[in-house]
Design a protein around this motif. Structure first.
Motif, PDB file in Angstrom:
ATOM      1  N   LYS A   1     -27.612  23.756  11.728  1.00 53.68           N
ATOM      2  CA  LYS A   1     -27.999  23.630  10.324  1.00 53.68           C
ATOM      3  C   LYS A   1     -26.793  23.831   9.414  1.00 53.68           C
ATOM      4  O   LYS A   1     -26.633  23.125   8.403  1.00 53.68           O
ATOM      5  N   PHE A   2     -25.926  24.787   9.767  1.00 53.37           N
ATOM      6  CA  PHE A   2     -24.714  25.030   8.976  1.00 53.37           C
ATOM      7  C   PHE A   2     -23.817  23.793   8.967  1.00 53.37           C
ATOM      8  O   PHE A   2     -23.302  23.390   7.910  1.00 53.37           O
ATOM      9  N   VAL A   3     -23.635  23.157  10.126  1.00 52.33           N
ATOM     10  CA  VAL A   3     -22.781  21.968  10.198  1.00 52.33           C
ATOM     11  C   VAL A   3     -23.364  20.834   9.368  1.00 52.33           C
ATOM     12  O   VAL A   3     -22.645  20.123   8.648  1.00 52.33           O
ATOM     13  N   LYS A   4     -24.695  20.663   9.430  1.00 49.26           N
ATOM     14  CA  LYS A   4     -25.330  19.597   8.649  1.00 49.26           C
ATOM     15  C   LYS A   4     -25.187  19.858   7.150  1.00 49.26           C
ATOM     16  O   LYS A   4     -24.983  18.921   6.358  1.00 49.26           O
ATOM     17  N   GLU A   5     -25.260  21.084   6.723  1.00 53.55           N
ATOM     18  CA  GLU A   5     -25.084  21.404   5.306  1.00 53.55           C
ATOM     19  C   GLU A   5     -23.647  21.119   4.858  1.00 53.55           C
ATOM     20  O   GLU A   5     -23.424  20.600   3.754  1.00 53.55           O
ATOM     21  N   GLN A   6     -22.688  21.453   5.685  1.00 57.44           N
ATOM     22  CA  GLN A   6     -21.301  21.146   5.356  1.00 57.44           C
ATOM     23  C   GLN A   6     -21.093  19.634   5.257  1.00 57.44           C
ATOM     24  O   GLN A   6     -20.389  19.141   4.367  1.00 57.44           O
ATOM     25  N   PHE A   7     -21.715  18.902   6.160  1.00 55.67           N
ATOM     26  CA  PHE A   7     -21.600  17.449   6.125  1.00 55.67           C
ATOM     27  C   PHE A   7     -22.208  16.877   4.845  1.00 55.67           C
ATOM     28  O   PHE A   7     -21.616  16.007   4.194  1.00 55.67           O
ATOM     29  N   ASP A   8     -23.367  17.345   4.474  1.00 57.67           N
ATOM     30  CA  ASP A   8     -24.018  16.849   3.253  1.00 57.67           C
ATOM     31  C   ASP A   8     -23.179  17.143   2.015  1.00 57.67           C
ATOM     32  O   ASP A   8     -23.083  16.316   1.099  1.00 57.67           O
ATOM     33  N   ALA A   9     -22.558  18.318   1.973  1.00 58.91           N
ATOM     34  CA  ALA A   9     -21.727  18.664   0.821  1.00 58.91           C
ATOM     35  C   ALA A   9     -20.523  17.730   0.709  1.00 58.91           C
ATOM     36  O   ALA A   9     -20.185  17.253  -0.387  1.00 58.91           O
ATOM     37  N   ALA A  10     -19.867  17.456   1.824  1.00 61.47           N
ATOM     38  CA  ALA A  10     -18.717  16.552   1.800  1.00 61.47           C
ATOM     39  C   ALA A  10     -19.149  15.118   1.518  1.00 61.47           C
ATOM     40  O   ALA A  10     -18.434  14.360   0.851  1.00 61.47           O
ATOM     41  N   TYR A  11     -20.339  14.744   1.984  1.00 62.55           N
ATOM     42  CA  TYR A  11     -20.838  13.380   1.802  1.00 62.55           C
ATOM     43  C   TYR A  11     -21.158  13.090   0.341  1.00 62.55           C
ATOM     44  O   TYR A  11     -20.850  12.013  -0.179  1.00 62.55           O
ATOM     45  N   ARG A  12     -21.744  14.052  -0.352  1.00 61.36           N
ATOM     46  CA  ARG A  12     -22.130  13.833  -1.752  1.00 61.36           C
ATOM     47  C   ARG A  12     -20.918  13.735  -2.669  1.00 61.36           C
ATOM     48  O   ARG A  12     -20.924  12.961  -3.629  1.00 61.36           O
ATOM     49  N   THR A  13     -19.890  14.507  -2.403  1.00 63.06           N
ATOM     50  CA  THR A  13     -18.744  14.532  -3.315  1.00 63.06           C
ATOM     51  C   THR A  13     -17.899  13.263  -3.252  1.00 63.06           C
ATOM     52  O   THR A  13     -17.150  12.990  -4.184  1.00 63.06           O
ATOM     53  N   ARG A  14     -18.003  12.488  -2.204  1.00 61.54           N
ATOM     54  CA  ARG A  14     -17.160  11.295  -2.071  1.00 61.54           C
ATOM     55  C   ARG A  14     -17.966  10.002  -2.177  1.00 61.54           C
ATOM     56  O   ARG A  14     -17.477   8.931  -1.837  1.00 61.54           O
ATOM     57  N   TYR A  15     -19.202  10.080  -2.662  1.00 61.60           N
ATOM     58  CA  TYR A  15     -20.083   8.924  -2.625  1.00 61.60           C
ATOM     59  C   TYR A  15     -19.519   7.768  -3.438  1.00 61.60           C
ATOM     60  O   TYR A  15     -19.545   6.608  -2.999  1.00 61.60           O
ATOM     61  N   GLU A  16     -19.014   8.045  -4.655  1.00 60.05           N
ATOM     62  CA  GLU A  16     -18.498   6.964  -5.491  1.00 60.05           C
ATOM     63  C   GLU A  16     -17.292   6.297  -4.842  1.00 60.05           C
ATOM     64  O   GLU A  16     -17.136   5.071  -4.905  1.00 60.05           O
ATOM     65  N   MET A  17     -16.417   7.082  -4.230  1.00 64.28           N
ATOM     66  CA  MET A  17     -15.270   6.501  -3.537  1.00 64.28           C
ATOM     67  C   MET A  17     -15.723   5.641  -2.367  1.00 64.28           C
ATOM     68  O   MET A  17     -15.141   4.581  -2.096  1.00 64.28           O
ATOM     69  N   GLU A  18     -16.757   6.078  -1.680  1.00 64.82           N
ATOM     70  CA  GLU A  18     -17.224   5.326  -0.520  1.00 64.82           C
ATOM     71  C   GLU A  18     -17.722   3.941  -0.925  1.00 64.82           C
ATOM     72  O   GLU A  18     -17.541   2.965  -0.182  1.00 64.82           O
ATOM     73  N   LEU A  19     -18.355   3.830  -2.091  1.00 71.15           N
ATOM     74  CA  LEU A  19     -18.795   2.520  -2.572  1.00 71.15           C
ATOM     75  C   LEU A  19     -17.596   1.619  -2.861  1.00 71.15           C
ATOM     76  O   LEU A  19     -17.643   0.403  -2.604  1.00 71.15           O
ATOM     77  N   GLU A  20     -16.524   2.185  -3.378  1.00 72.96           N
ATOM     78  CA  GLU A  20     -15.310   1.396  -3.596  1.00 72.96           C
ATOM     79  C   GLU A  20     -14.740   0.910  -2.265  1.00 72.96           C
ATOM     80  O   GLU A  20     -14.303  -0.244  -2.149  1.00 72.96           O
ATOM     81  N   TRP A  21     -14.713   1.786  -1.257  1.00 71.57           N
ATOM     82  CA  TRP A  21     -14.218   1.374   0.060  1.00 71.57           C
ATOM     83  C   TRP A  21     -15.062   0.232   0.615  1.00 71.57           C
ATOM     84  O   TRP A  21     -14.528  -0.722   1.185  1.00 71.57           O
ATOM     85  N   MET A  22     -16.381   0.345   0.431  1.00 71.76           N
ATOM     86  CA  MET A  22     -17.275  -0.669   0.964  1.00 71.76           C
ATOM     87  C   MET A  22     -17.046  -2.022   0.298  1.00 71.76           C
ATOM     88  O   MET A  22     -17.029  -3.059   0.961  1.00 71.76           O
ATOM     89  N   GLN A  23     -16.901  -2.015  -1.015  1.00 69.74           N
ATOM     90  CA  GLN A  23     -16.677  -3.279  -1.701  1.00 69.74           C
ATOM     91  C   GLN A  23     -15.346  -3.895  -1.286  1.00 69.74           C
ATOM     92  O   GLN A  23     -15.252  -5.105  -1.068  1.00 69.74           O
ATOM     93  N   ALA A  24     -14.307  -3.080  -1.175  1.00 67.53           N
ATOM     94  CA  ALA A  24     -13.004  -3.597  -0.747  1.00 67.53           C
ATOM     95  C   ALA A  24     -13.084  -4.173   0.659  1.00 67.53           C
ATOM     96  O   ALA A  24     -12.524  -5.250   0.938  1.00 67.53           O
ATOM     97  N   LEU A  25     -13.782  -3.495   1.561  1.00 65.54           N
ATOM     98  CA  LEU A  25     -13.903  -3.984   2.934  1.00 65.54           C
ATOM     99  C   LEU A  25     -14.742  -5.257   2.989  1.00 65.54           C
ATOM    100  O   LEU A  25     -14.426  -6.185   3.739  1.00 65.54           O
ATOM    101  N   ALA A  26     -15.816  -5.328   2.182  1.00 71.71           N
ATOM    102  CA  ALA A  26     -16.635  -6.537   2.150  1.00 71.71           C
ATOM    103  C   ALA A  26     -15.828  -7.729   1.641  1.00 71.71           C
ATOM    104  O   ALA A  26     -15.905  -8.833   2.198  1.00 71.71           O
TER     105      ALA A  26
END
Length: 728
Positions: free
Chosen positions: A72-97
């Motif tokens: 549960k601790f690892v999943k919480e750490q993952f969710d925290a890191a995932y939320r903070t980079r969401y906007e950047m991830e969309l930029e990566w996706m558009q560039a890759l597409a």
């Protein structure tokens, strides 16, 4: 400990045909180091390699409450890191597409996915002219034209440190060939250009096979065999799969990171033994497992990447779900956990939890490479995202030009009631299908004005300059102009070409420096893992110039000096990735050879050194030819020395036969006098020959000067004696 002592301990006093030198150190916690007790299935008819928990005849118990708290601790750490980079991830996706050619998408921030810009109800054309891919590939080729130079150097000049640095270089050379470093670098740079950041994961796989030598009682190698004893592995990881501490702004601030990826169920059993049997399938694989596919609107991903989807979408995903998401949690040492932490989980199942498995704990085993730095985050800025806007505009303009071309038609201007028969443009006209007909006829009555045929205006003239302007802007952003691709216009001065190339290199200065630094870090991790886990010695791919002369010892890599405490450090050469084409390298090395910096240019050893530096495809044949040439020269020198000795003996016998007093013992003073007399005689002959040549040359020059002077004196007299010519 000497090799014979090690062999004696292993033999235990008995006689064996062959033995290995040592055993590998412990590798607890590394992938592949876990045991499997039973691999029997409840249904033997299931022939697949991916099985769920209920398929195994013997499966482990469920995790305890303490283990569930860890997952549960690892999943919480993952969710925290995932939320903070969401906007950047969309930029990566558009560039890759866009890089893949799917360029009619935009970022939908509300739905957090890529929404399509195409409308089936509109008669618009959606033309895609992918200018990003060749442009980025050109940048990748320019940046990787010359590989980075990083090597181990001793901290002192004592024998142990120098031996340790040599062993470290041997190890790095082996892995450079094993992982095909040139191709690996190109892939890393491409990911960094498209998405901003790429990672190389360097880790120890306990199930990898290496070639180990066998020794006899005298320590001589008698054979080789492949043994599953573990080896270093490297994996290129896109930025999508690496989740960083959200509080970190630079690499030094990162306290923990997570490597999350989709693996088939069989992978968990192979790498984590009995614990891998309890992993449940929860991830999509196959067509919808790609990074871009998971973000496209209307796909199975639904804009949520490969995170755990809903049961409704799982049921509609057919049977592409025999896989799970694995989370590797890496945490640096802290006061609370002095040796760091390493935790591996999957869907609420704990696979391993322990201390950091490697002795090297100052850095993560994930070496980053960035296109440009980005403020406030360790992730890099993306070249691909910078190009997406111009690329989309380019496609719009191109589509507009195609629409204009398709909608425009030629037309005829006629007066009303002009009684003009345009049968030439109808399929029912007279002789319209006659193959011999050259002209089309248009009838009009006498006295009426003939029709005027007006051509379509064609594509707007302002569209093509606009396309060229966008191409230039994209080249400016990427730092790749015509001069960098060898396409300078005719008449461009060479100095201008060099300045423009230097400007492009300056724009790439950050990623070039990052390439050089990352090359040194990769080698540091390779040496550290070999020092900690590898069995010594092993057989590796060693360069010819590093191989020992003894054929039985070639390819043998040892690291006794490193384990004995030899001190070294891995350094990189700044600017080693600058442009240096093979022709330029050849000219530079050839000039240094002619200057004599490598030794006598006629010496075969000097030429062999130059050939190794050039790394030509026929290096082996050339080196063999130079070795044969050197052997012939040595043989000739030996023959000349023997002939000189024979001549000296004959001269001595002649002197003795001419009445010289015979001596019962050798007289060194007499022999020295004879030798000095012969040397003086030879020098006198040489000086006289040289003096005669100089005198001949001087006399010839003097006669030439005298003849010239006589000619100059005679010329005015001849002019006076000439009678003037009559005029008129």
């Amino acid at each position: 400990m000497a090799m014979q002592d090690i062999l004696g301990q292993l033999l235990g006093g008995g006689q064996q045909a062959k033995v290995m030198a040592t055993k590998a150190p412990g590798n607890k916690g590394t992938p592949g180091s876990f045991d499997i007790d039973n691999l029997l299935l409840n249904d033997p008819k299931k022939l697949g390699i991916d099985h769920e928990k209920q398929d195994w005849k013997v499966s482990p118990d469920e995790d305890s409450d303490e283990a569930k708290d860890v997952t549960k601790f690892v999943k919480e750490q993952f969710d925290a890191a995932y939320r903070t980079r969401y906007e950047m991830e969309l930029e990566w996706m558009q560039a890759l597409a866009f890089f893949e050619g799917r360029q009619w998408y935009r970022i939908n921030s509300a739905a957090r996915n890529l929404a399509s810009l195409q409308d089936d109800k509109e008669p618009n054309r959606y033309i895609t002219i992918n200018k990003m891919r060749p442009l980025i590939d050109g940048v990748v080729g320019k940046l990787t034209q010359v590989g980075p130079d990083a090597r181990a150097v001793p901290l002192s000049y004592n024998e142990r440190d120098q031996a340790a640095s040599d062993e470290a270089n041997f190890i790095c050379g082996h892995f450079t060939r094993k992982f095909n470093r040139e191709t690996q670098l190109k892939e890393r740079v491409r990911w960094a250009c498209v998405t901003g950041t790429s990672f190389v994961k360097v880790y120890w796989n306990a199930k990898s096979e290496v070639v180990m030598p066998y020794f006899d009682l005298d320590g001589q190698i008698t054979g080789y065999d492949k043994v599953q004893i573990g080896d270093v592995e490297e994996e290129i990881i896109p930025c999508f799969n690496v989740y960083i501490d959200p509080h970190a702004q630079t690499d030094h601030h990162i306290r923990w990171m997570i490597h999350a990826s989709i693996k088939p169920l069989g992978w968990f059993v192979d790498n984590y033994g009995e614990a891998g049997k309890k992993v449940k399938a929860n991830a999509l694989t196959g067509q919808s497992a790609g990074n871009v596919d998971a973000y496209l609107e209307g796909s199975n991903g639904g804009g949520q990447a490969w995170t755990q989807p809903t049961s409704a979408r799982l049921n509609s995903a057919d049977h592409r779900r025999m896989a799970a998401v694995v989370y590797e949690y890496w945490e640096k040492p802290t006061s609370q956990y002095p040796k760091g932490r390493y935790i591996v989980t999957a869907d609420g199942q704990l696979l391993y939890a322990g201390v950091w498995p490697y002795e090297k704990r100052d850095e993560f085993p994930f070496i980053p490479l960035r296109w440009q730095p980005r403020s406030g985050t360790p992730y890099g800025h993306s070249l691909g995202f910078d190009l997406t806007h111009l690329q989309l505009t380019y496609n719009r303009v191109y589509s507009r030009a195609v629409e204009q071309m398709e909608k425009q038609k030629d037309y005829i201007v006629v007066e009303r009631r002009a009684r003009i028969g345009a049968d030439a443009f109808n399929s029912t006209g007279d002789d319209i299908n006659d193959k011999n007909r050259t002209y089309r006829k248009v009838y009009h009555d006498t006295g009426t004005r003939p029709p005027q045929i007006t051509r379509a205006p064609g594509i707007s003239a302002d569209l093509f300059p606009f396309l060229q302007l966008m191409e230039k802007d994209m080249a400016d952003i990427a730092g790749l102009h015509d001069v960098s691709q060898g396409m300078a216009q005719a008449g461009t001065p060479a100095e201008s070409v060099r300045l423009l190339q230097r400007a492009d290199n300056t724009q790439h200065s950050y990623i070039r420096a990052d390439i050089e630094i990352s090359a040194a870090k990769i080698k540091e991790w390779e040496i550290s893992l070999v020092q900690q886990f590898a069995a010594a010695p092993f057989i590796g791919s060693v360069d010819d110039q590093m191989n020992p002369r003894d054929a039985s010892q070639q390819g043998v890599i040892t690291f006794d000096a490193i384990r004995d405490g030899g001190q070294y450090r891995v350094v990189y050469v700044p600017g080693s990735t600058q442009d240096d084409s093979p022709d330029q390298k050849l000219q530079k090395i050839s000039m240094l050879r002619q200057m004599g910096l490598f030794g006598d240019p006629a010496d075969p050893e000097t030429n062999a050194l130059v050939i190794k530096m050039l790394q030509l495809p026929e290096t082996g044949q050339i080196l063999q030819h130079l070795q044969n040439q050197q052997a012939k020269q040595q043989e000739q020198q030996q023959q000349m020395m023997e002939q000189q000795q024979q001549q000296q003996q004959m001269q001595q016998q002649q002197i003795e036969n001419q009445g010289a007093p015979k001596q019962s013992t050798f007289d060194p003073e007499a022999e020295q006098m004879k030798s000095q007399m012969r040397i003086a005689e030879n020098e006198a002959k040489a000086q006289s020959s040289s003096r005669s040549k100089q005198e001949d040359y001087a006399s010839q020059k003097l006669s030439d000067i005298q003849a010239q002077a006589m000619n100059n004196l005679m010329a005015p007299t001849e002019q006076k004696n000439q009678s003037p010519k009559p005029q008129g």
